[in-house]
Design an enzyme around this catalytic site. Structure first.
Site, PDB file in Angstrom:
ATOM      1  CB  CYS A   1       3.698   4.318   1.478  1.00 33.56           C
ATOM      2  SG  CYS A   1       1.320   4.628   0.812  1.00 33.56           S
TER       3      CYS A   1
ATOM      4  CG  HIS B   1      -2.155   9.956   1.225  1.00 31.67           C
ATOM      5  ND1 HIS B   1      -1.325   8.861   2.535  1.00 31.67           N
ATOM      6  CD2 HIS B   1      -2.583  10.862   2.162  1.00 31.67           C
ATOM      7  CE1 HIS B   1      -0.825   9.670   3.179  1.00 31.67           C
ATOM      8  NE2 HIS B   1      -1.713  10.561   3.066  1.00 31.67           N
TER       9      HIS B   1
HETATM   10  N1  ARG Z   1       0.010   5.310   8.648  1.00 34.11           N
HETATM   11  C1  ARG Z   1      -0.115   6.414   7.296  1.00 34.11           C
HETATM   12  C2  ARG Z   1      -0.639   7.188   7.426  1.00 34.11           C
HETATM   13  O1  ARG Z   1      -2.383   7.439   7.526  1.00 34.11           O
HETATM   14  C3  ARG Z   1       0.067   5.900   5.926  1.00 34.11           C
HETATM   15  C4  ARG Z   1       0.898   6.350   4.843  1.00 34.11           C
HETATM   16  C5  ARG Z   1       0.799   5.896   3.168  1.00 34.11           C
HETATM   17  N2  ARG Z   1       0.963   6.684   2.580  1.00 34.11           N
HETATM   18  C6  ARG Z   1       1.016   6.760   1.164  1.00 34.11           C
HETATM   19  N3  ARG Z   1       1.782   7.528   0.784  1.00 34.11           N
HETATM   20  N4  ARG Z   1      -0.252   6.265   1.070  1.00 34.11           N
HETATM   21  O2  ARG Z   1      -0.197   8.556   6.994  1.00 34.11           O
END
Ligand code: ARG
Length: 276
Positions: free
Chosen positions: A269, A172
């Protein structure tokens, strides 16, 4: 010369979701290992520390009710992107998280937000969208579809700058880049290794004065940070970022979100910003 005068914080409104049902039962990013147990009381205590820190800084925190069976709901940043009071809903890339999008959209409607768009193309909210004074920086490559970029530009009426993510650990945008001061278009920190060569060049052109993170700090998820314009809350293990932040007039605040790191997320996150 860059200014080193103390920065001004502005009060923010955040949306968070307690990790009451947090678990790592599937693996959709390289940080997630379902074989590793998660300590839910510890995850909750770490999350409460973050929430309480925001409150102590004078920010407002709204809470979304966690649902069983949606262990990643704690990563509230992924549920929508809110700019100028307009809400661009999310559409998740993985079926394990699909149901979260409607829960967020319903919450915004209940709160009286009139402009809520349920998008056609996959976007994982603020996981892949970052907001500067006049632009939307937008990640693609692992989660959000490149088609979500024109969709966001049309909806918000802000230029979208597409950035290609190439390293699966930084799946991300918010794992590799953080906006430090959203009253300008110049103040970000990022880890160049997460981006394609062309995107690195775009970032150099637009942000010649950016704080460049080392691989070590990036891999502690140090860029998964939240700034109110002065205080920068970030994973405490990203020790190399503290001095450079201070030198620019910011006040770094180290947080321990070690349990949530097992899901591949940290401070940012867990925090969706409600703008306008
Ligand atoms: N386990 C989640 C996923 O893989 C983690 C998300 C993390 N969120 C972020 N904004 N980077 O989607």
């Amino acid at each position: 010369m860059r200014s080193t005068a103390p920065r001004a914080a502005t009060p923010r409104r955040y949306l968070m979701c307690p990790p009451a049902h947090f678990k790592v039962t599937y693996s959709i990013n390289p940080w997630m290992d379902p074989a590793k147990p998660v300590d839910i009381p510890l995850a909750l205590a770490q999350w409460e520390d973050l929430r309480d820190r925001y409150l102590a800084l004078g920010h407002t925190v709204e809470e979304l009710e966690p649902r069983p069976g949606l262990p990643d709901m704690v990563f509230a940043a992924n549920g929508a992107t809110v700019v100028d009071g307009r809400v661009l809903g999310a559409r998740f890339a993985h079926p394990e998280r699909t149901a979260e999008a409607a829960i967020h959209a319903a919450w915004f409607r209940e709160q009286g937000y009139a402009d809520v768009l349920e998008p056609e193309h996959i976007n994982e909210g603020e996981g892949d969208f970052a907001v500067t004074a006049s632009w939307l920086l937008a990640g693609r490559g692992f989660r959000s579809s490149p088609l979500s970029h024109p969709e966001a530009q049309e909806f918000f009426g802000r230029p979208v700058i597409g950035l290609d993510l190439v390293d699966p650990r930084y799946y991300h945008l918010d794992t590799a880049l953080c906006v430090l001061d959203d009253t300008t278009d110049g103040e970000i920190m990022y880890y160049p290794g997460a981006f394609s060569a062309g995107s690195r060049e775009v970032l150099r052109r637009l942000f010649p004065d950016a704080l460049i993170a080392s691989e070590e700090d990036a891999s502690a998820l140090g860029l998964n940070a939240v700034s109110d314009g002065r205080h920068v809350l970030l994973p405490q293990a990203a020790v190399g970022l503290f001095e450079p932040l201070r030198a620019r007039g910011y006040e770094p605040i180290g947080m321990d979100l070690g349990e949530l790191l097992k899901g591949g997320g940290s401070v940012k996150c867990c925090t969706q910003e409600l703008r306008g």
